[in-house]
Design a protein around this motif. Structure first.
Motif, PDB file in Angstrom:
ATOM      1  N   ASP A   1     -14.267 -10.409  -2.212  1.00 13.80           N
ATOM      2  CA  ASP A   1     -13.874 -10.046  -3.568  1.00 13.80           C
ATOM      3  C   ASP A   1     -13.122  -8.719  -3.498  1.00 13.80           C
ATOM      4  OD1 ASP A   1     -13.737  -9.205  -6.221  1.00 13.80           O
ATOM      5  OD2 ASP A   1     -15.726  -9.975  -6.731  1.00 13.80           O
ATOM      6  N   PRO A   2     -11.884  -8.636  -4.032  1.00 11.22           N
ATOM      7  CA  PRO A   2     -11.098  -7.403  -3.921  1.00 11.22           C
ATOM      8  C   PRO A   2     -11.815  -6.186  -4.501  1.00 11.22           C
ATOM      9  CG  PRO A   2      -9.879  -9.111  -5.117  1.00 11.22           C
ATOM     10  CD  PRO A   2     -11.198  -9.667  -4.748  1.00 11.22           C
ATOM     11  N   ARG A   3     -12.700  -6.393  -5.445  1.00  9.91           N
ATOM     12  CA  ARG A   3     -13.444  -5.274  -6.030  1.00  9.91           C
ATOM     13  C   ARG A   3     -14.442  -4.681  -5.043  1.00  9.91           C
ATOM     14  NH1 ARG A   3     -15.303  -8.762 -11.035  1.00  9.91           N
ATOM     15  NH2 ARG A   3     -15.541 -10.124  -9.267  1.00  9.91           N
ATOM     16  N   MET A   4     -14.841  -5.489  -4.058  1.00 10.82           N
ATOM     17  CA  MET A   4     -15.819  -5.034  -3.071  1.00 10.82           C
ATOM     18  C   MET A   4     -15.162  -4.556  -1.778  1.00 10.82           C
ATOM     19  SD  MET A   4     -18.605  -5.456  -4.676  1.00 10.82           S
ATOM     20  CE  MET A   4     -19.951  -5.439  -3.555  1.00 10.82           C
TER      21      MET A   4
END
Length: 167
Positions: A154-157
């Protein structure tokens, strides 16, 4: 095959026995023709208490392609059909699922069975209920085992994972 209900609508005690194999060569599901062996139809039509009944059992082999993994499979189906045969519906609110409306006291059995099979089959055909499909990255059939692809992050992670990689 045409079924003639004239005598039954005249309250005759005649029984029309049905035992045939319908080819159904034009039957299509999705983009292919899955009924290679046709359909075996057994049953009867009869009049009881001034009501004409049609009781059928339709058996067929479905040669399909799984919508998840694209593998070919064969499945046997058996459909029980129980309908009341009428020349016309008296009430527009009647449920069409219970009735078969015939024109000129005749019913084209092949067309009728074709429609019933269409209604019976699911909209999504799977080789088995727990089909895992194929990997979106490498295309491996996941029913044969897991693939070696890395899971997408996930790009947020991503920033947190970089911190873990530095340690």
């Amino acid at each position: 095959m045409q079924l003639d209900f004239t005598n039954l609508f005249n309250f005759d005690n005649e029984v029309i026995n049905i035992d045939c194999t319908l080819p159904l060569k034009d039957f299509e599901y999705s983009t292919y023709k899955p009924l290679k062996n046709g359909a075996v139809v057994k049953g009867k039509a009869f009049c009881k208490a001034d009501i004409v009944y049609l009781e059928l059992n339709v058996c067929f082999d479905f040669f399909g392609i799984c919508d998840r993994c694209a593998e070919e499979f064969k499945r046997e189906y058996s459909i029980d059909i129980n309908k009341i045969v009428v020349e016309k519906l008296e009430n527009e609110d009647d449920d069409f699922d219970d009735f078969v409306v015939v024109d000129n006291c005749k019913l084209d059995l092949e067309d009728f069975v074709y429609q019933e099979i269409q209604l019976f089959l699911p909209s999504k055909m799977l080789c088995k209920n727990d089909c895992k499909g194929i990997c979106q990255k490498c295309g491996k059939n996941l029913n044969d085992g897991p693939c070696d692809c890395k899971k997408d992050v996930d790009p947020r992670m991503a920033a947190l994972l970089q911190l873990l990689d530095e340690q």
